[in-house]
Design a protein around this motif. Structure first.
Motif, PDB file in Angstrom:
ATOM      1  N   TYR A  51      17.351   9.810 101.431  1.00 34.69           N
ATOM      2  CA  TYR A  51      18.086   8.520 102.096  1.00 34.69           C
ATOM      3  C   TYR A  51      17.139   7.689 102.685  1.00 34.69           C
ATOM      4  N   GLU A  52      16.557   8.247 103.891  1.00 29.54           N
ATOM      5  CA  GLU A  52      15.560   7.626 104.769  1.00 29.54           C
ATOM      6  C   GLU A  52      14.474   7.093 103.896  1.00 29.54           C
ATOM      7  N   ASN A  53      13.867   7.917 102.876  1.00 29.08           N
ATOM      8  CA  ASN A  53      12.658   7.665 102.143  1.00 29.08           C
ATOM      9  C   ASN A  53      13.247   6.339 101.402  1.00 29.08           C
ATOM     10  N   ALA A  54      14.263   6.266 100.696  1.00 23.86           N
ATOM     11  CA  ALA A  54      14.554   5.250  99.880  1.00 23.86           C
ATOM     12  C   ALA A  54      14.708   3.919 100.730  1.00 23.86           C
ATOM     13  N   GLN A  55      15.359   4.064 101.862  1.00 25.52           N
ATOM     14  CA  GLN A  55      15.410   2.880 102.964  1.00 25.52           C
ATOM     15  C   GLN A  55      13.954   2.167 103.032  1.00 25.52           C
ATOM     16  N   LYS A  56      13.106   3.273 103.327  1.00 26.06           N
ATOM     17  CA  LYS A  56      11.741   2.994 103.686  1.00 26.06           C
ATOM     18  C   LYS A  56      10.999   2.400 102.376  1.00 26.06           C
TER      19      LYS A  56
ATOM     20  N   ALA B  57      12.378   0.666 100.020  1.00 30.26           N
ATOM     21  CA  ALA B  57      12.757  -0.807  99.975  1.00 30.26           C
ATOM     22  C   ALA B  57      12.124  -1.688 100.765  1.00 30.26           C
ATOM     23  N   TYR B  58      12.047  -1.204 102.030  1.00 28.82           N
ATOM     24  CA  TYR B  58      11.475  -1.976 102.986  1.00 28.82           C
ATOM     25  C   TYR B  58      10.087  -2.428 102.800  1.00 28.82           C
ATOM     26  N   VAL B  59       9.379  -1.518 102.334  1.00 30.47           N
ATOM     27  CA  VAL B  59       7.993  -1.722 101.893  1.00 30.47           C
ATOM     28  C   VAL B  59       7.895  -2.487 100.659  1.00 30.47           C
ATOM     29  N   GLN B  60       8.738  -2.612  99.654  1.00 32.08           N
ATOM     30  CA  GLN B  60       8.972  -3.368  98.536  1.00 32.08           C
ATOM     31  C   GLN B  60       9.018  -4.730  98.807  1.00 32.08           C
ATOM     32  N   ASP B  61       9.883  -4.932  99.905  1.00 31.49           N
ATOM     33  CA  ASP B  61      10.117  -6.447 100.424  1.00 31.49           C
ATOM     34  C   ASP B  61       9.324  -6.830 101.291  1.00 31.49           C
ATOM     35  N   TYR B  62       8.243  -6.066 101.709  1.00 32.24           N
ATOM     36  CA  TYR B  62       7.432  -6.511 102.767  1.00 32.24           C
ATOM     37  C   TYR B  62       6.238  -7.339 102.117  1.00 32.24           C
ATOM     38  N   PHE B  63       6.020  -7.034 100.970  1.00 29.23           N
ATOM     39  CA  PHE B  63       4.888  -7.694 100.399  1.00 29.23           C
ATOM     40  C   PHE B  63       5.399  -8.896  99.222  1.00 29.23           C
ATOM     41  N   ASP B  64       4.873  -9.849  98.969  1.00 31.39           N
ATOM     42  CA  ASP B  64       5.180 -10.854  98.166  1.00 31.39           C
ATOM     43  C   ASP B  64       4.565 -10.860  96.731  1.00 31.39           C
TER      44      ASP B  64
ATOM     45  N   LEU C 214       4.044  -7.370  94.841  1.00 29.01           N
ATOM     46  CA  LEU C 214       4.326  -6.500  94.096  1.00 29.01           C
ATOM     47  C   LEU C 214       5.228  -6.426  92.989  1.00 29.01           C
ATOM     48  N   LYS C 215       5.185  -5.793  91.916  1.00 27.76           N
ATOM     49  CA  LYS C 215       6.121  -5.890  90.739  1.00 27.76           C
ATOM     50  C   LYS C 215       7.071  -5.220  91.052  1.00 27.76           C
ATOM     51  N   PRO C 216       8.232  -5.771  90.462  1.00 30.32           N
ATOM     52  CA  PRO C 216       9.736  -5.238  90.866  1.00 30.32           C
ATOM     53  C   PRO C 216       9.947  -3.722  90.691  1.00 30.32           C
ATOM     54  N   ASN C 217      10.290  -2.980  91.546  1.00 33.49           N
ATOM     55  CA  ASN C 217      10.542  -1.545  91.614  1.00 33.49           C
ATOM     56  C   ASN C 217       9.396  -0.845  91.459  1.00 33.49           C
ATOM     57  N   GLN C 218       8.198  -1.571  91.961  1.00 31.56           N
ATOM     58  CA  GLN C 218       6.685  -0.748  91.918  1.00 31.56           C
ATOM     59  C   GLN C 218       6.874   0.402  92.627  1.00 31.56           C
ATOM     60  N   LEU C 219       7.454   0.527  93.868  1.00 29.32           N
ATOM     61  CA  LEU C 219       7.514   1.792  94.602  1.00 29.32           C
ATOM     62  C   LEU C 219       8.476   2.767  94.499  1.00 29.32           C
ATOM     63  N   ILE C 220       9.385   2.296  93.526  1.00 28.75           N
ATOM     64  CA  ILE C 220      10.721   3.337  93.338  1.00 28.75           C
ATOM     65  C   ILE C 220      10.296   4.667  92.876  1.00 28.75           C
ATOM     66  N   GLY C 221      10.884   5.637  93.451  1.00 29.15           N
ATOM     67  CA  GLY C 221      10.652   7.053  93.012  1.00 29.15           C
ATOM     68  C   GLY C 221       9.504   7.741  93.729  1.00 29.15           C
TER      69      GLY C 221
ATOM     70  N   LEU D 252      -2.472  -0.263 105.636  1.00 29.97           N
ATOM     71  CA  LEU D 252      -2.327   0.640 104.978  1.00 29.97           C
ATOM     72  C   LEU D 252      -1.102   1.466 104.931  1.00 29.97           C
ATOM     73  N   PHE D 253      -0.523   1.983 103.794  1.00 27.33           N
ATOM     74  CA  PHE D 253       0.663   2.332 103.532  1.00 27.33           C
ATOM     75  C   PHE D 253       0.200   3.588 102.583  1.00 27.33           C
ATOM     76  N   VAL D 254       0.646   4.945 103.065  1.00 29.15           N
ATOM     77  CA  VAL D 254       0.273   5.990 102.325  1.00 29.15           C
ATOM     78  C   VAL D 254       1.630   6.655 101.657  1.00 29.15           C
ATOM     79  N   PHE D 255       1.539   6.955 100.391  1.00 32.35           N
ATOM     80  CA  PHE D 255       2.431   7.498  99.505  1.00 32.35           C
ATOM     81  C   PHE D 255       2.086   8.825  99.287  1.00 32.35           C
ATOM     82  N   SER D 256       2.813   9.600  98.650  1.00 33.25           N
ATOM     83  CA  SER D 256       2.390  10.932  98.443  1.00 33.25           C
ATOM     84  C   SER D 256       1.618  11.187  97.033  1.00 33.25           C
ATOM     85  N   ASP D 257       1.431   9.912  96.227  1.00 30.12           N
ATOM     86  CA  ASP D 257       0.620   9.776  95.193  1.00 30.12           C
ATOM     87  C   ASP D 257      -0.241   8.545  95.069  1.00 30.12           C
ATOM     88  N   MET D 258      -0.296   7.692  96.102  1.00 23.73           N
ATOM     89  CA  MET D 258      -1.060   6.455  95.925  1.00 23.73           C
ATOM     90  C   MET D 258      -1.063   5.735  97.395  1.00 23.73           C
TER      91      MET D 258
END
Length: 228
Positions: free
Chosen positions: A71-76, A78-85, A87-94, A123-129
């Motif tokens: 849940y906390e990851n999904a919230q974060k 969503a925040y990062v996705q909205d942080y940039f103008d 990004l492709k829709p749902n580019q960070l989902i999953g 710099l935003f660090v994800f598990s695979d990007m």
């Protein structure tokens, strides 16, 4: 309605506090059962029932904690996705968010003979990007939006090394695309060693060819050179 009820009955706790109570009790139940198992003879008629109950509560606690992290990851995300103008829709989902910080990043792309430096990147660090952003124009600052400049998707065969200046060089398998990352020391205590460790752990999950780094982080890197 809730505020009225709290006022009428002089309740010291709000609704979220009541809702979290069952979750907070799980660790207490586990501690109680562990103590009972330790103090019960193995040949006692109730010993196996206590062991089964302990295993069950451990599994439930683990599941609740995992769902909370999801849940906390999904919230974060969503925040990062909205942080940039841009990004492709749902580019960070999953994806799994790890951390974000200020960093100086140089992107070298030999396929187009180009090198671009971002001295004060986000710099935003994800598990695979990796996702690199900048503050953008004053208009974007006023709107709360920022610009994504580049992303780097981790691939099997990716390699990295740390140089004498503490920069982490990440090289894609084709050797044509290189990111050079230098974390900025922000706050106290300095979180740079932790950020390096987390980034290297993410890279290590892709069974990369680790190049022995220079300096005092050798011991830290040894943990991640043989990922499970």
């Amino acid at each position: 309605f809730l505020k009225k009820c709290m006022k009428d009955f002089s309740c010291p706790l709000d609704l979220p506090s009541f809702l979290i109570m069952p979750v907070q009790r799980l660790p207490r139940y586990q501690l109680l059962l562990e103590e009972l198992v330790n103090r019960t003879p193995s040949d006692h008629v109730d010993y196996q029932n206590l062991v089964n109950a302990l295993n069950a509560i451990k599994q439930i606690t683990f599941t609740v904690n995992e769902k909370q992290r999801e849940y906390e990851n999904a919230q974060k995300i969503a925040y990062v996705q909205d942080y940039f103008d841009n990004l492709k829709p749902n580019q960070l989902i999953g994806r799994t968010y790890i951390f974000d910080t200020r960093a100086s990043v140089e992107i070298q792309d030999s396929s187009i003979n180009q090198s671009t430096r971002y001295n004060n990147g986000l710099l935003f660090v994800f598990s695979d990007m990796l996702l690199l952003g900048t503050m953008g124009t004053m208009r974007k600052l006023m709107s709360g939006k920022h610009t994504c400049q580049a992303t780097l998707m981790f691939e099997n065969g990716i390699s990295y090394r740390e140089d004498a200046e503490g920069k982490i060089q990440i090289t894609m398998p084709n050797k044509k695309l290189i990111w050079v990352v230098k974390f900025m020391a922000i706050g106290s205590p300095d979180q740079t060693p932790t950020f390096k460790k987390l980034l290297m752990e993410c890279l290590g999950n892709f069974k990369i060819n680790v190049i022995t780094p220079i300096g005092a982080v050798n011991d830290v890197l040894s943990i991640f050179t043989n990922p499970k």
